[in-house]
Design a protein around this motif. Structure first.
Motif, short mmCIF file in Angstrom:
data_model
loop_
_atom_site.label_atom_id
_atom_site.label_comp_id
_atom_site.label_asym_id
_atom_site.label_seq_id
_atom_site.Cartn_x
_atom_site.Cartn_y
_atom_site.Cartn_z
N ARG A 109 0.83 -1.21 0.00
CA ARG A 109 0.00 0.00 0.00
C ARG A 109 0.86 1.26 0.00
O ARG A 109 0.55 2.24 -0.68
CB ARG A 109 -0.92 -0.01 1.22
CG ARG A 109 -2.07 -1.01 1.09
CD ARG A 109 -2.91 -1.07 2.34
NE ARG A 109 -4.09 -1.92 2.14
CZ ARG A 109 -4.86 -2.35 3.13
NH1 ARG A 109 -4.58 -1.99 4.40
NH2 ARG A 109 -5.90 -3.11 2.88
N LEU A 110 1.97 1.22 0.75
CA LEU A 110 2.87 2.38 0.78
C LEU A 110 3.50 2.63 -0.58
O LEU A 110 3.79 3.77 -0.95
CB LEU A 110 3.96 2.17 1.84
CG LEU A 110 3.51 2.23 3.30
CD1 LEU A 110 4.66 1.82 4.23
CD2 LEU A 110 3.02 3.62 3.66
N ARG A 111 3.70 1.57 -1.35
CA ARG A 111 4.29 1.70 -2.68
C ARG A 111 3.22 1.83 -3.77
O ARG A 111 3.54 1.81 -4.94
CB ARG A 111 5.21 0.51 -2.97
CG ARG A 111 6.36 0.38 -1.97
CD ARG A 111 7.52 -0.40 -2.53
NE ARG A 111 8.22 0.35 -3.58
CZ ARG A 111 9.43 0.06 -4.01
NH1 ARG A 111 10.09 -0.97 -3.49
NH2 ARG A 111 10.00 0.76 -4.97
N HIS A 112 1.96 1.97 -3.33
CA HIS A 112 0.84 2.20 -4.26
C HIS A 112 0.75 1.10 -5.32
O HIS A 112 0.51 1.37 -6.51
CB HIS A 112 0.98 3.57 -4.93
CG HIS A 112 1.13 4.70 -3.96
ND1 HIS A 112 0.09 5.13 -3.15
CD2 HIS A 112 2.21 5.47 -3.63
CE1 HIS A 112 0.50 6.13 -2.38
NE2 HIS A 112 1.78 6.35 -2.65
#
Length: 262
Positions: A109-112
């Motif tokens: 999620r942090l790296r989309h």
């Protein structure tokens, strides 16, 4: 005649120099790493291995010289370099409160990344962690944590992965688990640059090995090429080929390989 187009190496380092205060850590380092290769950077305490990794991953700037990673200059295009790489340090950077799967989903999620859950499940399967995916990372063995850490570093499909002494502090069984994970990376086409003080680790994993000593690369080649630097010893009429340990100590003059780089 049609000219042959040669693909640029994954990593190219030329004349790299770095000093801290009055101590010159790197004194003109040169090497290249081909795409999809496992390249081992060997060196004893203070040789400059971690400093080299920090420069290549844009965490530090060189005083002079140049370095490109994934075709991007580390000084001029650091954002592009960071988008092409992943860095795994000497200790596993997993959140022990979360489960293995939750760690992977969080990073995705942090790296989309699209479909974080699907990516997490695929990586759990790839690194033989599916059954442990629902358990908190605090319950994992050292080898399992390291495998999870490496799996997390693959999210976003980086083309180059830096592993800075990936088996430090692990027991022999856990080291074997990590070695298998590293081989899996290379089979998938990922370029791996690992630093290590374990000579057996370099022997087992690396396509090519460079020895960094007192801030310089003093030898760079395949294991067979390095072994040929020393003559075979004859013991009781049986020819004994030199080991990588023999080569390392003969070239560096170090008395042991047990010291750890700070």
């Amino acid at each position: 005649m049609t000219a042959t187009i040669t693909e640029a190496p994954a990593i190219r380092v030329q004349g790299l120099r770095k000093s801290y205060d009055d101590v010159e850590v790197l004194r003109g380092v040169d090497f290249e790493v081909e795409r999809g290769e496992i390249f081992a950077l060997l060196g004893s305490n203070g040789a400059g291995k971690t400093t080299t990794i920090r420069i290549l991953s844009t965490l530090a700037k060189a005083d002079s010289g140049s370095a490109t990673v994934g075709g991007f200059d580390t000084a001029d295009r650091p954002a592009e370099v960071r988008g092409a790489i992943s860095l795994t340090g000497q200790f596993a950077a997993v959140d022990e409160v979360l489960t293995g799967r939750e760690n992977l989903v969080l990073v995705a999620r942090l790296r989309h990344v699209a479909d974080p859950g699907g990516v997490a499940d695929a990586l759990l399967e790839r690194f033989s962690l599916t059954e442990a995916g629902g358990r908190k990372a605090a319950t994992y063995s050292g080898g399992m944590r390291r495998r999870l850490d490496i799996a997390m570093s693959l999210i976003g499909e980086p083309s180059v992965i830096f592993l800075d002494e990936p088996t430090t502090g692990l027991d022999p069984e856990a080291r074997l688990e990590v070695w298998q994970a590293v081989r899996e990376l290379a089979r998938g086409g990922t370029t791996v640059l690992l630093t290590t003080q374990y000579l057996e680790e370099a022997e087992q994993l690396a396509d090519r090995i460079a020895i960094l000593h007192e801030g310089r690369i003093i030898v760079n080649g395949t294991l067979d090429e390095l072994k040929r630097l020393l003559p075979a010893a004859k013991v009781e009429y049986v020819e004994k080929q030199p080991s990588l340990e023999d080569v390392f100590f003969a070239l560096t003059g170090e008395e042991d390989s047990g010291r750890k780089e700070s």
